[in-house]
Design a protein around this motif. Structure first.
Motif, PDB file in Angstrom:
ATOM      1  N   ARG A 113       0.812  -1.228   0.000  1.00  5.33           N
ATOM      2  CA  ARG A 113       0.000   0.000   0.000  1.00  5.33           C
ATOM      3  C   ARG A 113       0.846   1.278   0.000  1.00  5.33           C
ATOM      4  NH1 ARG A 113      -3.726  -1.033   3.827  1.00  5.33           N
ATOM      5  NH2 ARG A 113      -5.226  -1.683   2.242  1.00  5.33           N
ATOM      6  N   PRO A 114       1.813   1.469   0.902  1.00  6.61           N
ATOM      7  CA  PRO A 114       2.597   2.703   0.849  1.00  6.61           C
ATOM      8  C   PRO A 114       3.531   2.763  -0.354  1.00  6.61           C
ATOM      9  CG  PRO A 114       3.480   1.235   2.518  1.00  6.61           C
ATOM     10  CD  PRO A 114       2.186   0.625   2.065  1.00  6.61           C
ATOM     11  N   ILE A 115       4.044   1.617  -0.767  1.00  2.69           N
ATOM     12  CA  ILE A 115       4.953   1.599  -1.920  1.00  2.69           C
ATOM     13  C   ILE A 115       4.217   2.049  -3.170  1.00  2.69           C
ATOM     14  CG2 ILE A 115       6.420   0.136  -3.360  1.00  2.69           C
ATOM     15  CD1 ILE A 115       6.707  -1.703  -0.847  1.00  2.69           C
ATOM     16  N   ASP A 116       3.074   1.436  -3.408  1.00  7.74           N
ATOM     17  CA  ASP A 116       2.306   1.779  -4.599  1.00  7.74           C
ATOM     18  C   ASP A 116       1.710   3.179  -4.496  1.00  7.74           C
ATOM     19  OD1 ASP A 116       0.964   0.825  -7.178  1.00  7.74           O
ATOM     20  OD2 ASP A 116      -0.759   1.446  -5.997  1.00  7.74           O
ATOM     21  N   GLY A 117       1.153   3.515  -3.340  1.00  3.34           N
ATOM     22  CA  GLY A 117       0.490   4.808  -3.193  1.00  3.34           C
ATOM     23  C   GLY A 117       1.437   5.984  -3.283  1.00  3.34           C
ATOM     24  N   PHE A 118       2.484   5.982  -2.457  1.00  4.10           N
ATOM     25  CA  PHE A 118       3.414   7.110  -2.441  1.00  4.10           C
ATOM     26  C   PHE A 118       4.166   7.251  -3.771  1.00  4.10           C
ATOM     27  CE2 PHE A 118       3.391   6.775   2.337  1.00  4.10           C
ATOM     28  CZ  PHE A 118       2.961   8.066   2.573  1.00  4.10           C
ATOM     29  N   LEU A 119       4.657   6.138  -4.305  1.00  9.03           N
ATOM     30  CA  LEU A 119       5.473   6.230  -5.516  1.00  9.03           C
ATOM     31  C   LEU A 119       4.635   6.502  -6.762  1.00  9.03           C
ATOM     32  CD1 LEU A 119       8.135   3.498  -4.766  1.00  9.03           C
ATOM     33  CD2 LEU A 119       8.373   5.978  -4.656  1.00  9.03           C
ATOM     34  N   ARG A 120       3.424   5.973  -6.792  1.00  5.57           N
ATOM     35  CA  ARG A 120       2.528   6.293  -7.913  1.00  5.57           C
ATOM     36  C   ARG A 120       2.225   7.793  -7.936  1.00  5.57           C
ATOM     37  NH1 ARG A 120      -1.138   3.054 -10.977  1.00  5.57           N
ATOM     38  NH2 ARG A 120      -0.442   1.275  -9.723  1.00  5.57           N
ATOM     39  N   ARG A 137      12.906  28.863 -17.716  1.00  7.40           N
ATOM     40  CA  ARG A 137      12.210  28.947 -16.439  1.00  7.40           C
ATOM     41  C   ARG A 137      12.677  27.800 -15.544  1.00  7.40           C
ATOM     42  NH1 ARG A 137       7.398  32.020 -15.896  1.00  7.40           N
ATOM     43  NH2 ARG A 137       6.629  31.896 -13.757  1.00  7.40           N
ATOM     44  N   PRO A 138      13.792  27.972 -14.832  1.00 11.46           N
ATOM     45  CA  PRO A 138      14.322  26.904 -13.985  1.00 11.46           C
ATOM     46  C   PRO A 138      13.260  26.398 -13.016  1.00 11.46           C
ATOM     47  CG  PRO A 138      15.849  28.742 -14.096  1.00 11.46           C
ATOM     48  CD  PRO A 138      14.574  29.208 -14.724  1.00 11.46           C
ATOM     49  N   GLY A 139      13.344  25.118 -12.698  1.00  9.85           N
ATOM     50  CA  GLY A 139      12.332  24.536 -11.829  1.00  9.85           C
ATOM     51  C   GLY A 139      12.925  23.814 -10.639  1.00  9.85           C
ATOM     52  N   VAL A 140      12.074  23.577  -9.664  1.00 11.75           N
ATOM     53  CA  VAL A 140      12.457  22.831  -8.468  1.00 11.75           C
ATOM     54  C   VAL A 140      11.323  21.865  -8.126  1.00 11.75           C
ATOM     55  CG1 VAL A 140      13.148  22.918  -6.049  1.00 11.75           C
ATOM     56  CG2 VAL A 140      13.746  24.806  -7.580  1.00 11.75           C
ATOM     57  N   ILE A 141      11.655  20.595  -8.008  1.00  9.41           N
ATOM     58  CA  ILE A 141      10.712  19.591  -7.542  1.00  9.41           C
ATOM     59  C   ILE A 141      11.178  19.124  -6.174  1.00  9.41           C
ATOM     60  CG2 ILE A 141       9.764  17.283  -7.919  1.00  9.41           C
ATOM     61  CD1 ILE A 141      10.024  17.772 -10.920  1.00  9.41           C
ATOM     62  N   LEU A 142      10.325  19.304  -5.176  1.00  9.91           N
ATOM     63  CA  LEU A 142      10.626  18.869  -3.812  1.00  9.91           C
ATOM     64  C   LEU A 142       9.839  17.599  -3.500  1.00  9.91           C
ATOM     65  CD1 LEU A 142      10.411  22.294  -1.919  1.00  9.91           C
ATOM     66  CD2 LEU A 142      12.468  21.148  -2.765  1.00  9.91           C
ATOM     67  N   THR A 143      10.487  16.656  -2.857  1.00  9.97           N
ATOM     68  CA  THR A 143       9.835  15.419  -2.456  1.00  9.97           C
ATOM     69  C   THR A 143       9.990  15.237  -0.952  1.00  9.97           C
ATOM     70  OG1 THR A 143      11.798  14.021  -2.778  1.00  9.97           O
ATOM     71  CG2 THR A 143      10.412  14.415  -4.708  1.00  9.97           C
ATOM     72  N   LEU A 144       9.211  14.332  -0.391  1.00 11.86           N
ATOM     73  CA  LEU A 144       9.256  14.061   1.048  1.00 11.86           C
ATOM     74  C   LEU A 144       9.497  12.578   1.298  1.00 11.86           C
ATOM     75  CD1 LEU A 144       6.183  16.154   2.270  1.00 11.86           C
ATOM     76  CD2 LEU A 144       8.562  16.571   2.917  1.00 11.86           C
ATOM     77  N   SER A 145      10.405  12.270   2.211  1.00 13.28           N
ATOM     78  CA  SER A 145      10.602  10.883   2.641  1.00 13.28           C
ATOM     79  C   SER A 145      10.641  10.859   4.160  1.00 13.28           C
ATOM     80  CB  SER A 145      11.874  10.282   2.037  1.00 13.28           C
ATOM     81  OG  SER A 145      13.025  10.796   2.681  1.00 13.28           O
ATOM     82  N   VAL A 161      10.481   0.613   2.755  1.00 16.39           N
ATOM     83  CA  VAL A 161      10.750   0.456   1.328  1.00 16.39           C
ATOM     84  C   VAL A 161      10.186   1.631   0.529  1.00 16.39           C
ATOM     85  CG1 VAL A 161      10.246  -0.966  -0.699  1.00 16.39           C
ATOM     86  CG2 VAL A 161      10.928  -2.055   1.444  1.00 16.39           C
ATOM     87  N   SER A 162       9.022   2.130   0.923  1.00 11.77           N
ATOM     88  CA  SER A 162       8.457   3.282   0.205  1.00 11.77           C
ATOM     89  C   SER A 162       9.315   4.528   0.415  1.00 11.77           C
ATOM     90  CB  SER A 162       7.012   3.550   0.646  1.00 11.77           C
ATOM     91  OG  SER A 162       6.948   4.068   1.967  1.00 11.77           O
ATOM     92  N   ALA A 163       9.820   4.728   1.629  1.00 11.46           N
ATOM     93  CA  ALA A 163      10.668   5.885   1.908  1.00 11.46           C
ATOM     94  C   ALA A 163      11.971   5.812   1.112  1.00 11.46           C
ATOM     95  CB  ALA A 163      10.966   5.976   3.402  1.00 11.46           C
ATOM     96  N   ALA A 168      15.347   7.272  -3.759  1.00  8.88           N
ATOM     97  CA  ALA A 168      15.974   6.807  -5.002  1.00  8.88           C
ATOM     98  C   ALA A 168      15.347   7.501  -6.208  1.00  8.88           C
ATOM     99  CB  ALA A 168      15.827   5.293  -5.125  1.00  8.88           C
ATOM    100  N   PHE A 169      14.040   7.621  -6.207  1.00  8.91           N
ATOM    101  CA  PHE A 169      13.337   8.322  -7.281  1.00  8.91           C
ATOM    102  C   PHE A 169      13.863   9.746  -7.423  1.00  8.91           C
ATOM    103  CE2 PHE A 169       9.981  11.025  -8.902  1.00  8.91           C
ATOM    104  CZ  PHE A 169       9.367  10.279  -9.900  1.00  8.91           C
ATOM    105  N   SER A 170      14.042  10.414  -6.286  1.00  7.14           N
ATOM    106  CA  SER A 170      14.499  11.812  -6.305  1.00  7.14           C
ATOM    107  C   SER A 170      15.897  11.933  -6.880  1.00  7.14           C
ATOM    108  CB  SER A 170      14.453  12.390  -4.880  1.00  7.14           C
ATOM    109  OG  SER A 170      13.154  12.290  -4.337  1.00  7.14           O
TER     110      SER A 170
END
Length: 270
Positions: A113-120, A137-145, A161-163, A168-170
């Motif tokens: 559930r957290p793996i699929d939900g958070f990463l999706r 237009r430079p950009g910034v993507i912020l993520t949370l773990s 594993v989701s965290a 890793a995605f970031s």
């Protein structure tokens, strides 16, 4: 020249009605950003927007299911068309999940559930905003773990594993988007001490653990095992997460990408 960190920036916050998303939105607006709040619950989004407006800021809301890729794509395109582009995005969406159940008792569904939900959600939102960033237009993507990405603690398999997956995605996304002048930075707070009082889903998440220890959730966060396991003997506050996010989204952090900002209060030492 404005002294505001995010003056003139357009920022999209997914989960903008939540505890962390709302706190970040308020600080972004205070620092001059035009804030676009997206999430599932209109009332929560509107409450944050009212706070921002009352403080003299600018915020717009949209009810969007972040797991609906078409809806997220359309919303990002609408924001970019109305504002002239997207400069900053944060995925602060919450996914209720299990913490505390060992492998022997954990179902595959609860593990995934957290793996699929958070990463999706992270994939869908990042892909939607990235096409409206970069170049001139430079950009910034912020993520949370979370510290679970590196902690070896029993009972948090899906969470951990989701965290780790979000971090890793970031890193990989930062490498891919850097040639387009888009930075990607992950923020890793520990459990946020005042988040439950601000309506966070973590109140329900931590309730079984607190009850097992004979404490309320707030008592557990204020002085329980998680706080005592940090070097600072306390957990981070919403204001600390939000202020850090504003700095990371600003030009002052312009050399930071592909990294994790460790706000674990010393639960993890890098």
């Amino acid at each position: 020249m404005s002294g505001l960190l995010l003056d003139g920036r357009n920022a999209v916050i997914y989960g903008g009605g939540g505890a962390i998303g709302g706190a970040v939105a308020r600080v972004f607006a205070r620092e001059g950003a035009r804030v676009f709040l997206a999430g599932r619950t209109r009332a929560k989004l509107d409450a944050v927007a009212r706070d921002i407006a009352a403080a003299g800021g600018t915020a717009e809301t949209a009810q969007v299911d972040v797991l609906d890729q078409q809806a997220v794509d359309e919303h990002a395109a609408e924001v970019a068309a109305a504002a002239g582009g997207i400069d900053v995005a944060l995925d602060a969406v919450s996914v209720m999940h299990d913490q505390g159940t060992p492998l022997a008792d954990l179902s595959l569904e609860e593990f995934m559930r957290p793996i699929d939900g958070f990463l999706r959600a992270l994939f869908i939102t990042s892909k939607a905003v990235a096409r409206h960033m970069g170049g001139e237009r430079p950009g910034v993507i912020l993520t949370l773990s979370e510290p679970g990405s590196k902690l070896a603690v029993g009972g948090i398999l899906g969470h951990s594993v989701s965290a780790a997956g979000k971090e890793a995605f970031s890193r990989v996304l930062a490498a891919e988007l850097a040639p387009r002048d888009i930075r990607v930075v992950c923020i890793r707070p520990h459990a946020v001490a005042d988040a439950p009082a601000a309506g966070s889903y973590t109140r329900d998440l931590f309730e079984p653990m607190a009850a097992a220890a004979g404490q309320s959730v707030q008592e557990m966060l204020d002085g329980g095992g998680m706080a005592q396991g940090t070097l600072l003997k306390r957990l981070p506050a919403l204001a600390e997460v939000a202020e850090t996010a504003a700095f990371l989204a600003s030009d002052r952090a312009g050399a930071m990408t592909g990294t994790v900002a460790n706000l674990s209060a010393g639960a993890l030492v890098d």
